[in-house]
Design a protein around this motif. Structure first.
Motif, mmCIF file in Angstrom:
data_model
loop_
_atom_site.group_PDB
_atom_site.id
_atom_site.type_symbol
_atom_site.label_atom_id
_atom_site.label_comp_id
_atom_site.label_asym_id
_atom_site.label_seq_id
_atom_site.Cartn_x
_atom_site.Cartn_y
_atom_site.Cartn_z
ATOM 1 N N LYS A 12 -37.241 16.480 -50.906
ATOM 2 C CA LYS A 12 -36.939 17.405 -52.003
ATOM 3 C C LYS A 12 -38.205 17.766 -52.776
ATOM 4 C CE LYS A 12 -34.801 15.880 -55.663
ATOM 5 N NZ LYS A 12 -33.748 15.310 -56.563
ATOM 6 N N ASN A 13 -39.178 16.884 -52.715
ATOM 7 C CA ASN A 13 -40.440 17.113 -53.413
ATOM 8 C C ASN A 13 -41.576 17.533 -52.463
ATOM 9 O OD1 ASN A 13 -40.239 16.241 -56.472
ATOM 10 N ND2 ASN A 13 -38.949 14.833 -55.300
ATOM 11 N N GLY A 14 -41.193 18.012 -51.296
ATOM 12 C CA GLY A 14 -42.158 18.603 -50.376
ATOM 13 C C GLY A 14 -42.949 17.630 -49.539
ATOM 14 N N ILE A 15 -42.465 16.399 -49.379
ATOM 15 C CA ILE A 15 -43.193 15.383 -48.625
ATOM 16 C C ILE A 15 -42.382 14.972 -47.402
ATOM 17 C CG2 ILE A 15 -44.195 13.070 -48.682
ATOM 18 C CD1 ILE A 15 -44.420 13.466 -51.768
ATOM 19 N N GLN A 16 -42.957 15.157 -46.241
ATOM 20 C CA GLN A 16 -42.298 14.768 -44.997
ATOM 21 C C GLN A 16 -42.696 13.342 -44.628
ATOM 22 O OE1 GLN A 16 -43.126 17.617 -41.901
ATOM 23 N NE2 GLN A 16 -42.765 19.376 -43.253
ATOM 24 N N VAL A 17 -41.747 12.593 -44.087
ATOM 25 C CA VAL A 17 -42.006 11.211 -43.677
ATOM 26 C C VAL A 17 -41.563 11.014 -42.237
ATOM 27 C CG1 VAL A 17 -41.739 10.349 -46.029
ATOM 28 C CG2 VAL A 17 -39.756 10.363 -44.484
ATOM 29 N N GLY A 18 -41.881 9.849 -41.675
ATOM 30 C CA GLY A 18 -41.429 9.486 -40.339
ATOM 31 C C GLY A 18 -40.836 8.099 -40.338
#
Length: 365
Positions: free
Chosen positions: A301-307
């Motif tokens: 939601k805050n523009g940060i992609q994770v794996g």
């Protein structure tokens, strides 16, 4: 602001002209399979790793397979490995017909738990594969001590750890054979599939050279069952170029990691313990948190992609049902699998992006 977990295109753009010039050179020379560009990379990578020998192959899984073949691991043998690793570590054991024997991961470092290895050793045990997970060395001396006591081989799965050091010395040089992946997303990544091995014993080097090339020493004369596991010339040329930049890229990863380690103070976030003897290259920056899905959604939601690396431990994969493991056998590995989140980590992250990740992680409730 949109921050990916990994962006390999930024790295490519920074060296694009050099890469394209070198690939044109390879095309003009028709050196596509093995050949001088692979040989040049092998020489450079051996020097980088401070290893006597380095050999290229077509991927990191192959490197592990070749290592076990060269060590004579065969059907019915047992090989010990951590339960939390990428599945390729286990595949290599299965490829030679041996039996993967899992041990749990250390609850703090998340590497192989050296205190649980000896209980798994039987008369069939022939080797231990330690994994430098996420780019952080496992406790090599402890593993080697156990291996020497029981006359076992040690294989270093350094697929994620190009440039990492243990007590000041490069990984890949401690075990009988070190295995590397140059998958595109690695710290040293090819533009396709590629892998490599390091070793100090010339007999292993000669055997692997034969195995990767259809069992040949002389063309069309096959001394044993061999494989088409060669590295192609394009990858060798590209890796030689990228190797020149690897130390700087790893240094930047360490800068980013130190900011994460020192500035992320959210009590809901747990980070991998960094022992004093470990000089990680932070291929991944993995954290755990009680509610992974909620945390990932908040970051997205805050523009940060994770794996997620890795959401199912090896012993609970369908492929290894025949071993008879069940949930609860390796609780630390299972906890990591259920709660791990990889934050953005690549050398081209800007200070502004890193600060944004830290701020958002600290805001999570």
């Amino acid at each position: 602001m949109n921050i990916p977990c990994l962006d390999i295109n930024k790295q490519y753009l920074s060296i694009k002209a050099e890469i394209l010039a070198k690939t044109e050179e390879v095309f003009d020379s028709n050196a596509f399979s093995g050949g001088p560009y692979v040989a040049a990379f092998e020489k450079d990578f051996a020097a980088f790793c401070e290893s006597k020998f380095s050999l290229g192959c077509n991927n990191g899984t192959t490197a592990l397979h070749l290592a076990l073949l060269a060590l004579g691991i065969k059907s019915g043998d047992e090989v010990i490995l951590p339960a939390n690793t990428f599945i390729a570590t286990a595949w290599a054991i299965s490829y030679v017909g041996a039996i993967p024997v899992f041990v749990d991961n250390d609850p703090n470092t998340w590497e192989i738990d050296v205190n649980q290895i000896e209980a798994k050793i039987t008369s069939k045990t022939k080797a231990i594969i330690g994994v430098h997970l996420y780019g952080q060395p496992f406790d090599i001396d402890a593993v080697r001590s156990i291996a020497e006591k029981h006359q076992l081989f040690v294989v270093e799965d350094a697929a994620q750890a190009q440039g990492a050091r243990y007590k000041g010395k490069p990984v890949g040089t401690f075990g009988d054979i070190g295995c590397f992946s140059f998958y595109p997303g690695k710290n040293l990544g090819a533009f396709g599939e590629a892998g490599g091995l390091t070793m100090q014993d010339e007999s292993y080097a000669k055997h692997i050279m034969r195995l990767r090339n259809h069992g040949m020493e002389q063309r069309y004369y096959h001394e044993e069952i061999g494989y088409n596991y060669r590295m192609d010339g394009l990858q060798g040329a590209i890796l030689s170029i990228k190797l020149k930049y690897l130390a700087n890229w790893n240094s930047r990863r360490k800068e980013i990691a130190q900011k994460y380690l020192s500035q992320i103070v959210n009590p809901l976030i747990t980070m991998q313990h960094q022992p004093v003897w470990s000089d990680s290259v932070f291929h991944l920056f993995v954290v755990t948190t009680p509610d992974r899905e909620n945390f990932a959604a908040f970051l997205a939601k805050n523009g940060i992609q994770v794996g997620y690396h890795y959401p199912v431990p090896c012993h609970l994969q369908n492929a290894y049902k025949y071993l008879g493991h069940s949930t609860g056998d390796f609780p630390n590995a299972e906890y990591l699998a259920a709660h791990c989140v990889s934050l953005p980590m690549f050398a081209e992250l800007t200070d502004e992006e890193v600060s944004h990740v830290i701020d958002i992680v600290n805001q999570y409730k």
